[in-house]
Design a protein around this motif. Structure first.
Motif, PDB file in Angstrom:
ATOM      1  N   GLY A  76       0.792  -1.228   0.000  1.00 44.16           N
ATOM      2  CA  GLY A  76       0.000   0.000   0.000  1.00 44.16           C
ATOM      3  C   GLY A  76       0.820   1.272   0.000  1.00 44.16           C
ATOM      4  O   GLY A  76       0.275   2.361  -0.233  1.00 44.16           O
ATOM      5  N   LEU A  77       2.134   1.177   0.243  1.00 47.87           N
ATOM      6  CA  LEU A  77       2.973   2.373   0.178  1.00 47.87           C
ATOM      7  C   LEU A  77       3.087   2.855  -1.266  1.00 47.87           C
ATOM      8  O   LEU A  77       3.193   2.034  -2.186  1.00 47.87           O
ATOM      9  N   PRO A  78       3.080   4.153  -1.498  1.00 43.83           N
ATOM     10  CA  PRO A  78       3.190   4.647  -2.878  1.00 43.83           C
ATOM     11  C   PRO A  78       4.585   4.475  -3.453  1.00 43.83           C
ATOM     12  O   PRO A  78       5.579   4.500  -2.722  1.00 43.83           O
ATOM     13  N   TYR A  79       4.634   4.271  -4.761  1.00 45.70           N
ATOM     14  CA  TYR A  79       5.913   4.297  -5.464  1.00 45.70           C
ATOM     15  C   TYR A  79       6.369   5.751  -5.532  1.00 45.70           C
ATOM     16  O   TYR A  79       5.609   6.646  -5.923  1.00 45.70           O
ATOM     17  N   VAL A  80       7.616   5.993  -5.161  1.00 46.81           N
ATOM     18  CA  VAL A  80       8.230   7.322  -5.274  1.00 46.81           C
ATOM     19  C   VAL A  80       9.575   7.132  -5.954  1.00 46.81           C
ATOM     20  O   VAL A  80      10.424   6.382  -5.457  1.00 46.81           O
ATOM     21  N   TRP A  81       9.765   7.782  -7.092  1.00 54.05           N
ATOM     22  CA  TRP A  81      11.031   7.643  -7.811  1.00 54.05           C
ATOM     23  C   TRP A  81      12.164   8.131  -6.925  1.00 54.05           C
ATOM     24  O   TRP A  81      12.163   9.256  -6.425  1.00 54.05           O
ATOM     25  N   GLY A  82      13.156   7.259  -6.698  1.00 51.91           N
ATOM     26  CA  GLY A  82      14.267   7.606  -5.821  1.00 51.91           C
ATOM     27  C   GLY A  82      13.910   7.561  -4.345  1.00 51.91           C
ATOM     28  O   GLY A  82      14.748   7.863  -3.501  1.00 51.91           O
ATOM     29  N   GLY A  83      12.675   7.169  -4.046  1.00 48.98           N
ATOM     30  CA  GLY A  83      12.209   7.181  -2.659  1.00 48.98           C
ATOM     31  C   GLY A  83      12.892   6.116  -1.815  1.00 48.98           C
ATOM     32  O   GLY A  83      13.070   4.980  -2.251  1.00 48.98           O
ATOM     33  N   ASP A  91      11.000   3.377  -4.057  1.00 48.76           N
ATOM     34  CA  ASP A  91      11.062   2.902  -5.429  1.00 48.76           C
ATOM     35  C   ASP A  91      11.319   1.394  -5.385  1.00 48.76           C
ATOM     36  O   ASP A  91      11.411   0.795  -4.308  1.00 48.76           O
ATOM     37  N   CYS A  92      11.426   0.764  -6.555  1.00 51.22           N
ATOM     38  CA  CYS A  92      11.481  -0.705  -6.586  1.00 51.22           C
ATOM     39  C   CYS A  92      12.690  -1.266  -5.852  1.00 51.22           C
ATOM     40  O   CYS A  92      12.574  -2.227  -5.080  1.00 51.22           O
ATOM     41  N   SER A  93      13.856  -0.672  -6.059  1.00 42.98           N
ATOM     42  CA  SER A  93      15.071  -1.215  -5.443  1.00 42.98           C
ATOM     43  C   SER A  93      15.132  -0.926  -3.952  1.00 42.98           C
ATOM     44  O   SER A  93      15.641  -1.730  -3.164  1.00 42.98           O
ATOM     45  N   SER A  94      14.581   0.224  -3.542  1.00 40.57           N
ATOM     46  CA  SER A  94      14.554   0.553  -2.122  1.00 40.57           C
ATOM     47  C   SER A  94      13.593  -0.367  -1.375  1.00 40.57           C
ATOM     48  O   SER A  94      13.869  -0.783  -0.244  1.00 40.57           O
ATOM     49  N   PHE A  95      12.479  -0.700  -2.010  1.00 40.71           N
ATOM     50  CA  PHE A  95      11.544  -1.658  -1.424  1.00 40.71           C
ATOM     51  C   PHE A  95      12.242  -2.987  -1.168  1.00 40.71           C
ATOM     52  O   PHE A  95      12.178  -3.551  -0.070  1.00 40.71           O
ATOM     53  N   VAL A  96      12.944  -3.485  -2.182  1.00 43.78           N
ATOM     54  CA  VAL A  96      13.668  -4.753  -2.046  1.00 43.78           C
ATOM     55  C   VAL A  96      14.732  -4.640  -0.957  1.00 43.78           C
ATOM     56  O   VAL A  96      14.886  -5.536  -0.116  1.00 43.78           O
ATOM     57  N   VAL A 110      20.752   0.252  -5.446  1.00 40.87           N
ATOM     58  CA  VAL A 110      20.154   0.354  -6.779  1.00 40.87           C
ATOM     59  C   VAL A 110      20.143  -1.002  -7.485  1.00 40.87           C
ATOM     60  O   VAL A 110      20.937  -1.889  -7.179  1.00 40.87           O
ATOM     61  N   THR A 111      19.238  -1.138  -8.458  1.00 42.35           N
ATOM     62  CA  THR A 111      19.035  -2.425  -9.129  1.00 42.35           C
ATOM     63  C   THR A 111      20.286  -2.940  -9.816  1.00 42.35           C
ATOM     64  O   THR A 111      20.566  -4.143  -9.782  1.00 42.35           O
ATOM     65  N   TRP A 112      21.052  -2.046 -10.437  1.00 45.89           N
ATOM     66  CA  TRP A 112      22.208  -2.502 -11.216  1.00 45.89           C
ATOM     67  C   TRP A 112      23.291  -3.113 -10.329  1.00 45.89           C
ATOM     68  O   TRP A 112      24.096  -3.913 -10.783  1.00 45.89           O
ATOM     69  N   ASP A 113      23.295  -2.732  -9.051  1.00 41.71           N
ATOM     70  CA  ASP A 113      24.203  -3.368  -8.092  1.00 41.71           C
ATOM     71  C   ASP A 113      23.546  -4.596  -7.466  1.00 41.71           C
ATOM     72  O   ASP A 113      24.205  -5.612  -7.239  1.00 41.71           O
ATOM     73  N   GLN A 114      22.235  -4.498  -7.212  1.00 46.01           N
ATOM     74  CA  GLN A 114      21.523  -5.630  -6.621  1.00 46.01           C
ATOM     75  C   GLN A 114      21.567  -6.864  -7.517  1.00 46.01           C
ATOM     76  O   GLN A 114      21.624  -7.993  -7.033  1.00 46.01           O
ATOM     77  N   MET A 115      21.573  -6.645  -8.837  1.00 43.40           N
ATOM     78  CA  MET A 115      21.518  -7.784  -9.751  1.00 43.40           C
ATOM     79  C   MET A 115      22.834  -8.563  -9.824  1.00 43.40           C
ATOM     80  O   MET A 115      22.912  -9.584 -10.510  1.00 43.40           O
ATOM     81  N   ASN A 116      23.820  -8.102  -9.057  1.00 38.92           N
ATOM     82  CA  ASN A 116      25.064  -8.861  -8.932  1.00 38.92           C
ATOM     83  C   ASN A 116      25.163  -9.544  -7.570  1.00 38.92           C
ATOM     84  O   ASN A 116      26.169 -10.184  -7.272  1.00 38.92           O
ATOM     85  N   SER A 117      24.115  -9.392  -6.754  1.00 33.05           N
ATOM     86  CA  SER A 117      24.110  -9.980  -5.420  1.00 33.05           C
ATOM     87  C   SER A 117      23.616 -11.421  -5.467  1.00 33.05           C
ATOM     88  O   SER A 117      22.930 -11.832  -6.400  1.00 33.05           O
ATOM     89  N   GLY A 118      23.970 -12.190  -4.465  1.00 36.36           N
ATOM     90  CA  GLY A 118      23.478 -13.560  -4.370  1.00 36.36           C
ATOM     91  C   GLY A 118      24.004 -14.441  -5.485  1.00 36.36           C
ATOM     92  O   GLY A 118      25.081 -14.231  -6.036  1.00 36.36           O
ATOM     93  N   THR A 119      23.186 -15.441  -5.843  1.00 37.17           N
ATOM     94  CA  THR A 119      23.553 -16.366  -6.917  1.00 37.17           C
ATOM     95  C   THR A 119      22.494 -16.350  -8.008  1.00 37.17           C
ATOM     96  O   THR A 119      21.318 -16.080  -7.745  1.00 37.17           O
ATOM     97  N   GLU A 120      22.908 -16.645  -9.227  1.00 34.04           N
ATOM     98  CA  GLU A 120      21.976 -16.602 -10.349  1.00 34.04           C
ATOM     99  C   GLU A 120      21.111 -17.855 -10.395  1.00 34.04           C
ATOM    100  O   GLU A 120      21.566 -18.967 -10.123  1.00 34.04           O
TER     101      GLU A 120
END
Length: 217
Positions: A76-83, A91-96, A110-120
């Motif tokens: 229910g929280l609003p999407y806020v760009w850069g929020g 925003d999406c990456s901050s939520f995650v 940010v997503t571009w760093d998150q997508m290198n986290s964990g395992t594929e």
């Protein structure tokens, strides 16, 4: 138990809780045992907590429940760009990042760093609850909940919500697993027993409500 079923059970118990609260307010002057009423409320609260922590039953159920439980506070929280303020919007990456912080894991902002986290994870067919789904060349991230469901902070004008997963192997950039594989499964040998147990809990809640209504009549 599937994630869809688990969500349905949560709604069912919440509805029962709401009805019970209404019955208590309407019959506050009735000669009902206070300790019995308080005990029922505590039991229902405990039931709802147990439901989210064992949504799927078996070895993987606890992990599934933890992900769902961590996600719920942000729905229910609003999407806020850069929020990056859980009180105002994300925003999406901050939520995650916030969800995984609550789960005890540190992720980049940010997503571009998150997508290198964990395992594929090789494909969506192998995805498990809690896996991160990156799309739009890494420009967007969602959390997979299993059984064709995902949750994300979508775009301006919308709010964080659980939805049908529109992601496919064709439009996904990568899938990343943060939770340990041995605890992130979506099913387990206790699934059938877990389903039966949740059904019993809902039935008990209904019986307690009926007994209260009857004693107040």
């Amino acid at each position: 138990m599937s994630m869809t079923d688990a969500l349905g059970r949560i709604d069912e118990i919440r509805s029962t809780l709401s009805q019970l609260s209404g019955a208590k307010a309407a019959n506050a002057a009735a000669a009902t045992s206070t300790s019995s009423v308080t005990g029922s409320d505590a039991e229902f609260a405990s039931t709802l907590s147990a439901l989210t922590s064992a949504a799927s039953g078996g070895t993987g159920g606890a992990a599934d429940g933890k992900v769902l439980d961590a996600v719920q506070k942000y729905l229910g929280l609003p999407y806020v760009w850069g929020g990056n303020d859980p009180a105002k919007g994300l925003d999406c990456s901050s939520f995650v990042q916030n969800v995984y912080k609550d789960l005890g894991y540190t992720l980049p902002r940010v997503t571009w760093d998150q997508m290198n986290s964990g395992t594929e994870v090789a494909s969506l067919a192998q995805a498990q609850a809690g896996d991160l789904l990156f799309s739009h060349d890494g420009g967007h991230v969602a959390i997979y909940l299993g059984n064709g469901k995902a949750v994300d902070a979508p775009q301006p004008g919308q709010t964080i919500a659980i939805r049908d997963a529109w992601e496919t192997d064709a439009n996904l950039t990568t899938i990343r697993r943060i939770l340990p594989t041995e605890t992130a499964g979506t099913t387990g040998t206790g699934g059938a027993a877990g389903t039966a147990g949740l059904s019993d809990l809902v039935a008990s809640a209904r019986a307690a409500q009926a007994a209260m209504m009857g004693s107040a009549a």
